[in-house]
Structure formats: C-alpha cells, structure tokens
Design a protein around this motif. Structure first.
Motif, PDB file in Angstrom:
ATOM      1  N   ILE A   6      72.058  -8.186 -74.894  1.00 18.19           N
ATOM      2  CA  ILE A   6      70.834  -7.876 -75.644  1.00 18.19           C
ATOM      3  C   ILE A   6      70.632  -6.369 -75.623  1.00 18.19           C
ATOM      4  CG2 ILE A   6      68.347  -8.361 -75.867  1.00 18.19           C
ATOM      5  CD1 ILE A   6      69.993 -10.915 -75.889  1.00 18.19           C
ATOM      6  N   GLY A   9      72.540  -0.281 -77.308  1.00 22.62           N
ATOM      7  CA  GLY A   9      72.420   1.161 -77.065  1.00 22.62           C
ATOM      8  C   GLY A   9      73.562   1.649 -76.186  1.00 22.62           C
ATOM      9  N   TYR A  10      73.354   2.786 -75.526  1.00 19.52           N
ATOM     10  CA  TYR A  10      74.415   3.383 -74.712  1.00 19.52           C
ATOM     11  C   TYR A  10      74.923   2.388 -73.670  1.00 19.52           C
ATOM     12  CZ  TYR A  10      73.052   7.892 -76.734  1.00 19.52           C
ATOM     13  OH  TYR A  10      72.782   8.916 -77.602  1.00 19.52           O
ATOM     14  N   VAL A  11      74.022   1.683 -73.013  1.00 13.85           N
ATOM     15  CA  VAL A  11      74.446   0.753 -71.956  1.00 13.85           C
ATOM     16  C   VAL A  11      74.871  -0.595 -72.543  1.00 13.85           C
ATOM     17  CG1 VAL A  11      73.512  -0.674 -70.073  1.00 13.85           C
ATOM     18  CG2 VAL A  11      73.301   1.803 -69.997  1.00 13.85           C
ATOM     19  N   LEU A  29      73.371  -8.437 -79.582  1.00  9.88           N
ATOM     20  CA  LEU A  29      72.152  -8.550 -80.378  1.00  9.88           C
ATOM     21  C   LEU A  29      71.343  -7.263 -80.311  1.00  9.88           C
ATOM     22  CD1 LEU A  29      69.953 -10.792 -81.620  1.00  9.88           C
ATOM     23  CD2 LEU A  29      68.904 -10.371 -79.394  1.00  9.88           C
ATOM     24  N   ASP A  30      70.834  -6.827 -81.447  1.00 10.33           N
ATOM     25  CA  ASP A  30      69.846  -5.748 -81.426  1.00 10.33           C
ATOM     26  C   ASP A  30      68.775  -6.073 -82.459  1.00 10.33           C
ATOM     27  OD1 ASP A  30      70.199  -2.617 -80.160  1.00 10.33           O
ATOM     28  OD2 ASP A  30      68.575  -2.976 -81.601  1.00 10.33           O
ATOM     29  N   ASP A  32      67.289  -3.707 -84.063  1.00  2.00           N
ATOM     30  CA  ASP A  32      67.376  -2.611 -85.021  1.00  2.00           C
ATOM     31  C   ASP A  32      68.424  -2.980 -86.084  1.00  2.00           C
ATOM     32  OD1 ASP A  32      68.006  -0.289 -86.364  1.00  2.00           O
ATOM     33  OD2 ASP A  32      67.733   1.001 -84.605  1.00  2.00           O
ATOM     34  N   GLY A  83      70.173  -5.259 -71.820  1.00  3.09           N
ATOM     35  CA  GLY A  83      70.442  -3.818 -71.716  1.00  3.09           C
ATOM     36  C   GLY A  83      69.523  -3.008 -72.606  1.00  3.09           C
ATOM     37  N   THR A  86      64.173   1.149 -71.106  1.00  4.19           N
ATOM     38  CA  THR A  86      62.996   1.112 -70.216  1.00  4.19           C
ATOM     39  C   THR A  86      62.457   2.543 -70.131  1.00  4.19           C
ATOM     40  OG1 THR A  86      64.541   1.309 -68.348  1.00  4.19           O
ATOM     41  CG2 THR A  86      63.661  -0.878 -68.793  1.00  4.19           C
ATOM     42  N   ASP A 106      62.156 -13.442 -76.057  1.00  4.60           N
ATOM     43  CA  ASP A 106      62.992 -13.752 -77.230  1.00  4.60           C
ATOM     44  C   ASP A 106      64.122 -14.720 -76.886  1.00  4.60           C
ATOM     45  OD1 ASP A 106      61.472 -11.958 -78.655  1.00  4.60           O
ATOM     46  OD2 ASP A 106      62.992 -10.361 -78.714  1.00  4.60           O
ATOM     47  N   GLU A 155      76.503   8.856 -69.719  1.00  2.00           N
ATOM     48  CA  GLU A 155      76.826   9.135 -71.116  1.00  2.00           C
ATOM     49  C   GLU A 155      77.882  10.225 -71.134  1.00  2.00           C
ATOM     50  OE1 GLU A 155      73.171   9.985 -73.188  1.00  2.00           O
ATOM     51  OE2 GLU A 155      72.312   8.112 -72.475  1.00  2.00           O
ATOM     52  N   SER A 262      68.476  10.685 -70.395  1.00  2.97           N
ATOM     53  CA  SER A 262      67.637   9.491 -70.499  1.00  2.97           C
ATOM     54  C   SER A 262      67.406   8.845 -69.140  1.00  2.97           C
ATOM     55  CB  SER A 262      68.301   8.488 -71.433  1.00  2.97           C
ATOM     56  OG  SER A 262      69.475   7.998 -70.827  1.00  2.97           O
TER      57      SER A 262
END
Ligand code: NAD
Length: 435
Positions: A6, A9-11, A29-30, A32, A83, A86, A106, A155, A262
């Motif tokens: 879920i 992003g980067y992670v 899944l995202d 966005d 992931g 936060t 979700d 990163e 981040s």
C-alpha cells in the motif's frame, strides 16, 4: 507468495519492486491516480537510481500489478505492507498518522483471514496495536496479525539498501507472523542478514532511535566543524581521526549544511513527541534539532560577511535536493539556505540535476532556476554548493571563476579541496575547511 504493498512512494515502490525481485507476485496500490498511470506506463514517478531497471525486469516477468483498486490489490494477499507517508504535523511536530489509519480502514474489508499486515511506515510506539484495533473494529478476524517492520533504506541508494540491509527488524508477538515475513524476505535470510525479532513497540522505537542517533552524530560533527572554522583548522582531518576509532566509526561524520530530507527532521521531532507521551524528555535530540535548524542561517551569514552584505547580490546555487542522488527536497538544507539568502536581499539562481520541479513547489518564483551549473553561475557574485551531486565535483573550478562576475565560492559539501578553489583564483568559504 502473493504480496500487496500500500503506497507507491520511495519506500512502498522500492519494497514492491524488491520483493517481486525475490520471486513473489506483487500488487502495488496507490490512491494517487496520476502516480499509478505513470507506473502503468513503466515510469518511476520520482528519481531513484536503479529502480526503473529493476521494475522493468519484474514487470517483464509478469509479477507486477499497479492499481488504485483496493480489492484487486488486497484480496488473497498473504502479506500486506503499509508504506504510506507519516509526515510531520507542521504546527506541533507530531506524527501525522492519518494516511496509516486510512490505509488500515481501506484494506480491512478485503483482507484474507490469514493475512499478515506489515507496518513499514515509520510510526510511533503503539501504532501496530492501534492498526490491529482498527482492523478488529472493522470486522477483521483476530487471526490477522499486524507486524512492525521499519524500513532503513536511504533515498539515492534505496534499492541497494533494501537488497543488502544491515539488519531486518520484525516487531511481532507471534512467531508465526515473523516466520511468514521471513519467507517474504527469503533471499535476505539465505544471505545471512541479521533478523531481529522484537516486540512491536521495540521495533517501532528502534526506527526512531536509529534516525535520532544519526541526526545527533551528524550534528555533532557539524558543531566540531564550526569549532574547527573558529580555530582555523581542517574538520575533515578531525573527523578522520575520530572515525578511525572503531567504537565511533567513519560514517555520518561528514560536515555539511545540516541534516534534512523526509526522515531525520520528522523522526527526531517524532521521537520528542513519543517521549513526551511517556513524560520523558530527550534533551540530546532536542538540542541536535535546535543546532541543526540554525546552520543554514549561519552559512548564509558567512556568505553575507564575505560579500559585504547580501542586498542586490547575485548568487548561483548548485543543488536543491536534500542530498545527492535524489529529487527529494523535503526539509532540504539547500532550500533553507536559498530562503536565507533571499531574506537577506540576494537574487538567487539555482540549478539541480533532478530536484528543480519539486523545489519550485516550495520556493516558487522567489528564486530563478537554471538548466546547467554554468547558467546558474554566469555573472554571479558568489557560487554556493549546497548538494553533493557527483557532477558538481567534476566542474573545473577555473570554469567557475570564468563564469562568475565575483570570486567567492562557498562549498558547504566539501566537494572541492580548498586548495583547488584558491588555485583557480577563487575565494573559498566552507564548512569546517579553510581556504
Ligand atoms: N523516504 C525514505 O527515505 C524513507 C526511509 C525509511 C522509512 N521511510 C518511511 O516510510 C514511509 C513512507 O515514506 P515515503 O518517503 O515512501 O512516502 P511518499 O510520500 O514518497 O509515499 C507515500 C505514498 O503513499 C500513498 N498513499 C497515501 N495514502 C494511501 C492509501 N490509503 N492507499 C494507498 N496509497 C496511499 C501516497 O499517494 C504516496 O504515493 C514514511 O513513514 C517514512 O517515514 C521513508
């Protein structure tokens, strides 16, 4: 194994790509839609070296599904990694858990009874148990386990870090859940990586304590660099002398413009708030944050002193990302230096190989943006190196001298030797190094 991730992003995306490379079927899944559309076209939506190639390899093996459909992503998955972001709440520095809570709600209706839900996001102590309660309240059976498995990748070297970690931490009350996660990570087990199984709370604290320790170590060497500057000696020699002591170690002893990105800023603040919940105070970490926050202003002050003021001065800024090899500008010291220079009345033109698009969202038209180091530095009164992109180190300092109208180069990343800069007819200011 059937695995769901879920958040892309980067992670999340690095996790998805790497576990699919371990031979598993992965659905990522995202929420966005633009991000998922880009991924479906085979594009990585951010800059991370090596990720696009590994992703393509596993897409070609038909092990990948990108989707915005939560049922499609979660149904039948044995392991569901969370992931999502936060971020720090800007008003008080607390950890914003909205995305984690929403993700738990979700996925709940779609989880299979034997699924293991894995918190990969960096989350405060108690979050794994909170996620479990959300699932139970949503009608998920008790058999669904929630495990904390913090991620330590950086990163810029995320794929290598994920595939070759120093350790894997699994916070779980049930041995069976930890064993399922070990199956998901089987090549790491086979390669003899240390797996540390702890309570969920200890795993959650290990992540914050690790990042806080790194932030303190970086801040310590930055204070030593400021002292070295006051004495007039080379802080890199001092750092080398400290780092050769095996009890201390060489890593995270490079003086620079401060920690950013981040993770370290938000996680140090996060740790203060975790401690606060238990009526404790983390004085060392609190001070590291304070020292770190002051560094960009100190460095801008050095440029101002060397130029006889900033008002109306043209400054070429090399670097906007919080470090080299990433496009991430979150809490970037380069951005903070740009803001300080603009506050002092300077006109800043910046170049970054990858981070300009994201930096524009933060700095807008308060500065100008160039397409090359040469364009950023042409006609400038001073040049500033704020991010350690390898390609900046490949520039000939005599070209910098030719491009600029002035003769001041501030190398806050210690990319050049002060001698090379001075030999090119430039004045040098740095962080812990003397011209
Ligand atoms: N970035 C790092 O270097 C790094 C390293 C270690 C740990 N972490 C931790 O990992 C977590 C994620 O960080 P990141 O940098 O990858 O974040 P990110 O902002 O790059 O990605 C988060 C993704 O989650 C998606 N998302 C949010 N809510 C969702 C939902 N309900 N369903 C599906 N997708 C959803 C977002 O759209 C976004 O694409 C954070 O807790 C961070 O502290 C980050």
């Amino acid at each position: 194994m059937e695995i769901c991730v879920i958040g892309a992003g980067y992670v999340g995306l690095v996790t998805a790509v790497c576990v699919s490379d371990f031979g598993h079927n992965v659905r990522c899944l995202d929420i966005d839609e633009e991000r998922i559309e880009a991924l479906l076209r085979g594009e990585v939506p951010f800059y991370e070296p090596g990720l696009a190639e590994l992703m393509k390899k596993n897409i070609d093996k038909n092990r990948f599904l990108f989707t915005t459909d939560v049922d499609l992503a979660v149904k039948g998955a044995e392991v569901v990694f969370i992931g999502v972001g936060t971020p720090m709440n800007p008003e008080d520095g607390t950890v914003n858990l909205d995305y984690v809570i929403q993700a738990a709600k979700d996925i709940a209706p779609h989880l299979s009874p034997k699924a293991v839900v894995v918190d990969k996001s960096t989350v405060p102590v108690g979050t794994a148990r909170m996620v479990k309660s959300i699932l139970l309240e949503s009608g998920v059976p008790e058999s669904v386990e929630v495990v904390s498995n913090p991620e330590f990748l950086r990163e810029g070297s995320a794929v290598g870090d994920f595939l070759h970690p120093d350790r894997v931490v699994i916070g779980s009350d049930r041995v069976e859940a930890a064993e399922i996660l070990k199956r998901a990570y089987h090549p790491l087990v086979e390669n003899g990586i240390d797996f540390l199984v702890t309570s969920p709370e200890a795993a959650e604290l290990i992540k914050y304590a690790s990042n806080a320790f790194l932030a303190v170590k970086l801040t310590f060497i930055n204070e030593i660099a400021l002292l070295a500057d006051a004495i007039g000696i080379d802080a890199l020699e001092v750092a080398k002398g400290i780092g050769l002591d095996k009890r201390i170690g060489k890593k995270y002893l490079r003086p620079g413009p401060g920690f950013g990105g981040s993770c370290l800023p938000k996680d140090t603040h996060g740790l203060l708030h975790i401690a606060n919940t238990y009526d404790c105070r983390m004085n060392v970490v609190e001070t590291a944050i304070e020292v770190n926050d002051n560094i960009p202003a100190i460095l801008a002050g050095r440029i101002s002193t060397a130029l006889g003021g900033l008002q109306g001065k043209k400054i070429g800024l090399l670097g906007l990302a919080f470090k080299g090899n990433t496009d991430d500008v979150r809490y970037s010291p380069a951005i903070e230096i740009a803001k300080e220079l603009v506050k002092g009345g300077a006109m800043v033109t910046a170049f970054d190989p990858e981070a300009t698009k994201l930096a524009k969202r933060v700095l807008g038209d308060s500065i100008s943006y160039a397409n090359s180091p040469e364009e950023a530095l042409t006609g400038a009164d001073a040049g500033v190196i704020a991010t350690e992109w390898v390609e900046f180190g490949e520039i000939d300092p005599s070209d910098i001298r030719e491009w600029m109208a002035g003769d001041l180069l501030a190398d806050f990343r210690n990319i050049f030797s002060p001698k090379a800069i001075v030999s090119a007819g430039l004045r040098f200011i740095g962080m812990g190094r003397q011209g």
